[in-house]
Design a protein around this motif. Structure first.
Motif, mmCIF file in Angstrom:
data_model
loop_
_atom_site.group_PDB
_atom_site.id
_atom_site.type_symbol
_atom_site.label_atom_id
_atom_site.label_comp_id
_atom_site.label_asym_id
_atom_site.label_seq_id
_atom_site.Cartn_x
_atom_site.Cartn_y
_atom_site.Cartn_z
ATOM 1 N N UNK A 60 1.014 -1.286 -0.085
ATOM 2 C CA UNK A 60 -0.113 -0.157 -0.122
ATOM 3 C C UNK A 60 0.964 1.234 -0.029
ATOM 4 N N UNK A 61 -0.010 2.382 -0.100
ATOM 5 C CA UNK A 61 0.950 3.809 -0.052
ATOM 6 C C UNK A 61 0.523 4.221 1.295
ATOM 7 N N UNK A 62 1.501 5.104 1.876
ATOM 8 C CA UNK A 62 1.189 5.559 3.316
ATOM 9 C C UNK A 62 0.380 6.856 2.983
ATOM 10 N N UNK A 63 -0.679 7.336 3.756
ATOM 11 C CA UNK A 63 -1.824 8.357 3.437
ATOM 12 C C UNK A 63 -1.033 9.548 4.548
ATOM 13 N N UNK A 64 -2.303 10.098 4.903
ATOM 14 C CA UNK A 64 -2.157 11.351 5.963
ATOM 15 C C UNK A 64 -2.389 10.661 7.247
ATOM 16 N N UNK A 65 -1.637 11.236 8.087
ATOM 17 C CA UNK A 65 -1.689 10.917 9.414
ATOM 18 C C UNK A 65 -3.009 10.715 10.105
ATOM 19 N N UNK A 66 -3.566 10.195 11.061
ATOM 20 C CA UNK A 66 -4.861 9.789 11.570
ATOM 21 C C UNK A 66 -4.580 9.739 13.113
ATOM 22 N N UNK A 67 -5.865 9.920 13.880
ATOM 23 C CA UNK A 67 -5.840 9.776 15.270
ATOM 24 C C UNK A 67 -6.210 8.343 15.752
ATOM 25 N N UNK A 76 0.635 3.996 21.719
ATOM 26 C CA UNK A 76 1.565 5.251 22.020
ATOM 27 C C UNK A 76 2.876 5.078 21.415
ATOM 28 N N UNK A 77 3.303 3.847 21.213
ATOM 29 C CA UNK A 77 4.659 3.712 20.616
ATOM 30 C C UNK A 77 4.534 3.664 19.011
ATOM 31 N N UNK A 78 3.437 3.596 18.489
ATOM 32 C CA UNK A 78 3.304 3.608 17.247
ATOM 33 C C UNK A 78 2.314 4.932 16.466
ATOM 34 N N UNK A 79 3.138 6.154 16.214
ATOM 35 C CA UNK A 79 2.427 7.016 15.476
ATOM 36 C C UNK A 79 1.728 6.302 14.272
#
Length: 73
Positions: A51-58, A66-69
């Motif tokens: 896949x392709x990385x998209x935008x950050x998410x909450x 908490x260890x994996x943004x």
């Protein structure tokens, strides 16, 4: 291109694949990066998702989130 290896955690691999979300221990991926998900099973590394990385998410579906943004895929 990046490889996100989930170690022996098939649970984390399936979370990433089904939720279409990835998390890295360090900020090593950028939006648009091509990634492959891998997991170890029976002493072999299996790669089954690209896949392709998209935008950050909450969204943080992991037990130790908490260890994996997180970033969307």
């Amino acid at each position: 291109m990046r490889i996100l290896h989930c170690g022996i955690s098939e649970e984390n691999y399936h979370i990433c694949a089904t939720e279409k979300i990835v998390g890295f221990t360090k900020n090593v991926a950028s939006s648009g990066d091509l990634i492959y998900l891998a997991v170890s099973k029976n002493r072999e590394t299996l790669c089954g998702v690209r896949g392709k990385v998209g935008d950050t998410t909450e969204k943080k579906p992991w037990e130790y989130s908490e260890e994996y943004p997180p970033g969307a895929m």
